[in-house]
Design a protein around this motif. Structure first.
Motif, mmCIF file in Angstrom:
data_model
loop_
_atom_site.group_PDB
_atom_site.id
_atom_site.type_symbol
_atom_site.label_atom_id
_atom_site.label_comp_id
_atom_site.label_asym_id
_atom_site.label_seq_id
_atom_site.Cartn_x
_atom_site.Cartn_y
_atom_site.Cartn_z
ATOM 1 N N GLU A 1 30.233 5.412 6.443
ATOM 2 C CA GLU A 1 30.877 4.773 5.198
ATOM 3 C C GLU A 1 29.563 4.525 4.193
ATOM 4 N N MET A 2 30.084 4.348 3.109
ATOM 5 C CA MET A 2 28.679 3.810 2.206
ATOM 6 C C MET A 2 29.248 2.971 0.996
ATOM 7 N N ILE A 3 28.092 2.430 0.597
ATOM 8 C CA ILE A 3 28.403 1.308 -0.555
ATOM 9 C C ILE A 3 27.693 2.028 -1.714
ATOM 10 N N ILE A 4 28.027 2.308 -2.785
ATOM 11 C CA ILE A 4 27.353 2.823 -3.966
ATOM 12 C C ILE A 4 27.292 1.913 -5.195
ATOM 13 N N GLY A 5 26.450 2.268 -6.038
ATOM 14 C CA GLY A 5 26.477 1.389 -7.136
ATOM 15 C C GLY A 5 27.410 1.731 -8.268
ATOM 16 N N LYS A 6 27.670 0.745 -9.108
ATOM 17 C CA LYS A 6 28.779 0.757 -10.057
ATOM 18 C C LYS A 6 28.442 1.724 -11.181
ATOM 19 N N SER A 7 27.276 1.678 -11.505
ATOM 20 C CA SER A 7 26.793 2.702 -12.678
ATOM 21 C C SER A 7 26.860 4.333 -12.158
ATOM 22 N N LEU A 8 26.662 4.382 -10.584
ATOM 23 C CA LEU A 8 26.637 5.743 -10.190
ATOM 24 C C LEU A 8 27.904 6.139 -9.962
ATOM 25 N N ALA A 9 28.883 5.174 -9.443
ATOM 26 C CA ALA A 9 30.345 5.398 -9.106
ATOM 27 C C ALA A 9 30.995 5.883 -10.671
ATOM 28 N N ARG A 10 30.445 5.185 -11.712
ATOM 29 C CA ARG A 10 31.162 5.584 -12.898
ATOM 30 C C ARG A 10 30.715 7.011 -13.408
ATOM 31 N N SER A 11 29.388 7.182 -13.325
ATOM 32 C CA SER A 11 28.896 8.483 -13.661
ATOM 33 C C SER A 11 29.429 9.783 -13.189
ATOM 34 N N LEU A 12 29.575 9.680 -11.645
ATOM 35 C CA LEU A 12 30.168 10.698 -10.678
ATOM 36 C C LEU A 12 31.771 10.451 -10.773
ATOM 37 N N ASN A 13 32.488 9.554 -11.333
ATOM 38 C CA ASN A 13 33.981 9.451 -11.138
ATOM 39 C C ASN A 13 34.245 8.906 -9.831
ATOM 40 N N ILE A 14 33.743 8.291 -9.135
ATOM 41 C CA ILE A 14 33.986 7.910 -7.839
ATOM 42 C C ILE A 14 34.795 6.536 -7.575
ATOM 43 N N ASN A 15 35.508 6.480 -6.671
ATOM 44 C CA ASN A 15 36.363 5.202 -6.652
ATOM 45 C C ASN A 15 36.326 4.902 -5.067
ATOM 46 N N VAL A 16 36.663 3.281 -4.891
ATOM 47 C CA VAL A 16 36.609 3.238 -3.572
ATOM 48 C C VAL A 16 37.751 3.929 -2.864
ATOM 49 N N GLY A 17 37.298 4.484 -1.538
ATOM 50 C CA GLY A 17 38.266 5.129 -0.893
ATOM 51 C C GLY A 17 38.007 6.772 -1.014
ATOM 52 N N ASP A 18 37.304 7.138 -1.849
ATOM 53 C CA ASP A 18 37.068 8.341 -2.118
ATOM 54 C C ASP A 18 36.009 8.954 -1.117
ATOM 55 N N ASN A 19 36.172 10.322 -0.547
ATOM 56 C CA ASN A 19 35.177 11.005 0.151
ATOM 57 C C ASN A 19 33.891 11.746 -0.698
ATOM 58 N N VAL A 20 32.819 11.375 -0.300
ATOM 59 C CA VAL A 20 31.633 12.307 -1.036
ATOM 60 C C VAL A 20 30.967 12.912 0.260
ATOM 61 N N ASN A 21 29.979 13.786 -0.398
ATOM 62 C CA ASN A 21 29.026 14.606 0.202
ATOM 63 C C ASN A 21 27.570 14.196 0.041
ATOM 64 N N ILE A 22 26.743 14.158 1.079
ATOM 65 C CA ILE A 22 25.371 13.928 0.698
ATOM 66 C C ILE A 22 24.490 15.227 1.313
ATOM 67 N N PHE A 23 23.445 15.608 0.718
ATOM 68 C CA PHE A 23 22.935 16.967 1.139
ATOM 69 C C PHE A 23 21.527 16.563 1.026
ATOM 70 N N SER A 24 20.564 16.991 1.877
ATOM 71 C CA SER A 24 19.327 16.787 1.904
ATOM 72 C C SER A 24 18.662 17.432 0.691
ATOM 73 N N LYS A 25 17.915 16.919 -0.014
ATOM 74 C CA LYS A 25 17.265 17.534 -1.152
ATOM 75 C C LYS A 25 16.221 18.725 -0.510
#
Lengths: 219, 379
Positions: free
Chosen positions: B135-159
């Protein structure tokens, strides 16, 4: 002897001219005497009093005060405050201070204790005891000059220097002032050096002097 | 000094107002406005600086210890516990966050111990602040820019783009369980909180602390304060404060010119009195003090009134929120105002120096004064 003046000379530069106001003045004054000096306006009476009173410095000569050369005194302010009382032609009181505050100024400058009973007695002696808390502007010319005499003697000086003390007073107040000087001289053995134009005041001197063309002569 | 003060007071208060009063009042008003504007401006800048500090501490703590090693740095934890300091151990790394077709480079704060999430005072949209492994907690501004809402699943990749056996980049899936806001530093545009032991890099651990570390040499030596970590923004606000102080001090300087005129006026009018005082044995220094004190009586009473008025206004603003702001633009709901005793001290210090200089300059004539000439001329 309270004061000795030796070969005192004072000159001023006026443009390109040098005015020799006092030339080789010699004078000896005993404690408790009254010296009166007269002379025409501009003859140097006030200059002589300023030199005796340490408000100015001579070009030449010495003023020996109570066996001490005043040239060698480091703190002239303190000396003036302690040993000399000044009375000027105009009353020269500070209008924002009450009469009592004006009178005790020299005492406060010297940081000596102010005895309020003594001040009250002094005002009584000068018949101004009901005006202690008044301000100079509420007084007549004669009353103001009496207050400036009080201020001059509050620190019990060795010499009181009076420069035309009756110059602004009417005849009645001139007589009052003369009586006051005599009374202070008799009762307190105060030494007075008075420069005056007034013949009545001039006549009270034990030593009467005339200043003319820079020279001092006995009359 | 007592006598000089008494005479100064008499010259100031027992005189006809029409004679010296006007220039005195003009000086008074100038100094009053000067001190009032300095204190109010500084208090607003302090207020914003305090908000900056609070918001920084919420997400970054007060101090940072980098290169923390769980084995060799046991003494640090002992010191922390001994000094009753709050802390959080984490790994800070950059990843690429992907939601559908949108990606963004983000910084992930991977907290070693899930309980340490309490360390961060996050402004969350959901009150519950618990993190499970994925689980993760993300910032409001980031959520808005990537159109993410609470309950959404996202992926992270190593850079560093690690590839798996299918030659696809390695990714880890997370569920967004909460959204925080921290708009002042724009941290909510790139910082993500997770607590996942599978992807934590234990060679890159850091510690964040909140508390008084002054009693511990170890902590003090190794830590970096919030000011150091945000040096640019903090120094910018400090410079802004100094410039404001200096600029508004010009009002005090201008008002001091009036005070200088007042001193010239009163000392020329009182030239006879100066001569009298000299003749009865008052020193030139004491006479000078009369006029300097006269100047300070006007100056310091104006400054004091200005400071008291500004303190009253700051109190009223803090108590009743008289000036409100639009948080969309100004990030806070009311104008923040904070003043410290040191700011007031600096205002008084600056005023004392400026008034002193402007009072002494016109009094130089006293050194060359000859009392007998003045008295004889005026007789």
């Amino acid at each position: 002897m309270i004061l000795e003046i030796k070969n005192l000379s004072k000159s001023f530069i006026d443009g390109k001219k040098t005015l020799n106001v006092l030339k080789n003045i010699n004078l000896s004054i005993d404690q408790g005497s009254i010296i009166t000096i007269k002379g025409p306006s501009g003859s140097g009476k006030s200059t002589l009093l300023s030199l005796i009173g340490t408000l100015d410095k001579p070009n030449k000569g010495e003023v020996i005060f109570d066996n001490e050369n005043i040239d060698l005194i480091e703190d002239l302010n303190r000396f003036r405050n302690d040993k000399i009382g000044y009375i000027f032609q105009s009353h020269n009181l500070i209008s924002e201070l009450s009469l009592k505050e004006n009178v005790i100024l020299p005492r406060e400058i010297s940081r000596k204790k102010v005895d309020h009973q003594e001040i009250k007695d002094l005002f009584q002696f000068f018949e101004l005891d009901d005006r202690m808390h008044s301000y100079p502007n509420d007084l007549s010319g004669g009353e103001k000059q009496r207050v400036s005499v009080m201020r001059a003697i509050i620190n019990q000086p060795s010499i009181v220097i009076a420069d035309e003390p009756t110059g602004n007073l009417d005849q009645m107040n001139v007589f009052k002032m003369i009586d006051l000087f005599k009374k202070l001289n008799n009762e307190h053995n105060l030494t007075f050096i008075i420069a005056t134009h007034d013949n009545e005041v001039f006549s009270i001197g034990d030593i009467k002097l005339q200043l003319k063309e820079g020279y001092l002569k006995n009359i | 000094m007592r006598l000089s003060f008494k005479i100064a007071k008499s010259f100031l208060f027992k005189n006809d107002f029409s004679k010296n009063g006007v220039v005195n009042v003009v000086s008074f008003i100038g100094l009053f406005i000067g001190s009032l504007s300095i204190i109010l401006s500084i208090s607003v800048l302090n207020g914003f600086q305090n908000i900056l500090k609070e918001e920084t501490i919420k997400v970054n703590g007060e101090y940072l210890i980098s290169n923390y090693n769980e084995v060799s740095d046991l003494s640090i934890i002992d010191e922390i516990k001994k000094n009753n300091i709050q802390y959080s151990i984490f790994d800070n790394e950059e990843f690429i966050l992907s939601n559908n077709s949108s990606q963004k480079l983000v910084t992930i704060k991977n907290i070693l111990n899930k309980n340490h999430l309490k360390f961060y005072k996050l402004n969350l949209i959901n009150k519950e602040k618990v993190l499970k492994d994925n689980e993760m907690i993300i910032g409001k501004s980031l959520a808005r820019s990537l159109n993410i809402n609470v309950g959404d699943n996202v992926n992270i990749f190593s850079k560093n783009i690690n590839l798996n056996s299918l030659a696809l980049p390695r990714s880890t899936k997370f569920k967004v369980v909460n959204i925080y806001s921290n708009r002042i530093l724009r941290i909510d545009d790139y910082l993500i909180f997770i607590s996942n032991n599978d992807i934590i890099n234990k060679d890159n651990l850091s510690l964040e602390l909140i508390g008084d570390i002054e009693n511990s040499r170890i902590l003090e030596k190794r830590s970096l304060s919030w000011k150091d970590r945000n040096r640019q923004i903090f120094e910018a606000t400090e410079v802004e404060k100094k410039i404001t102080f200096f600029t508004l001090s010009l009002i005090i300087i201008i008002a001091s010119f009036n005070l200088c005129s007042a001193i010239i006026q009163i000392s020329s009018k009182k030239i006879r009195e100066i001569a009298i005082l000299m003749s009865i044995g008052m020193s030139k220094n004491s006479i000078r003090n009369i006029f300097i004190l006269y100047s300070y009586l006007i100056g310091l009473s104006a400054i004091s009134l200005g400071v008291l008025t500004s303190l009253f206004l700051i109190f009223m603003q803090n108590r009743f929120s008289i000036i409100t702001l639009n948080p969309d633009y100004y990030l806070v709901e009311k104008l923040p105002m904070v003043i410290s005793i040191f700011d007031i001290f600096y205002v008084f210090l600056a005023a004392i120096v400026i008034i002193g200089i402007f009072s002494i300059i016109p009094l130089r004539f006293i050194n060359h004064m000859s009392p007998n000439q003045i008295i004889n001329k005026q007789s």
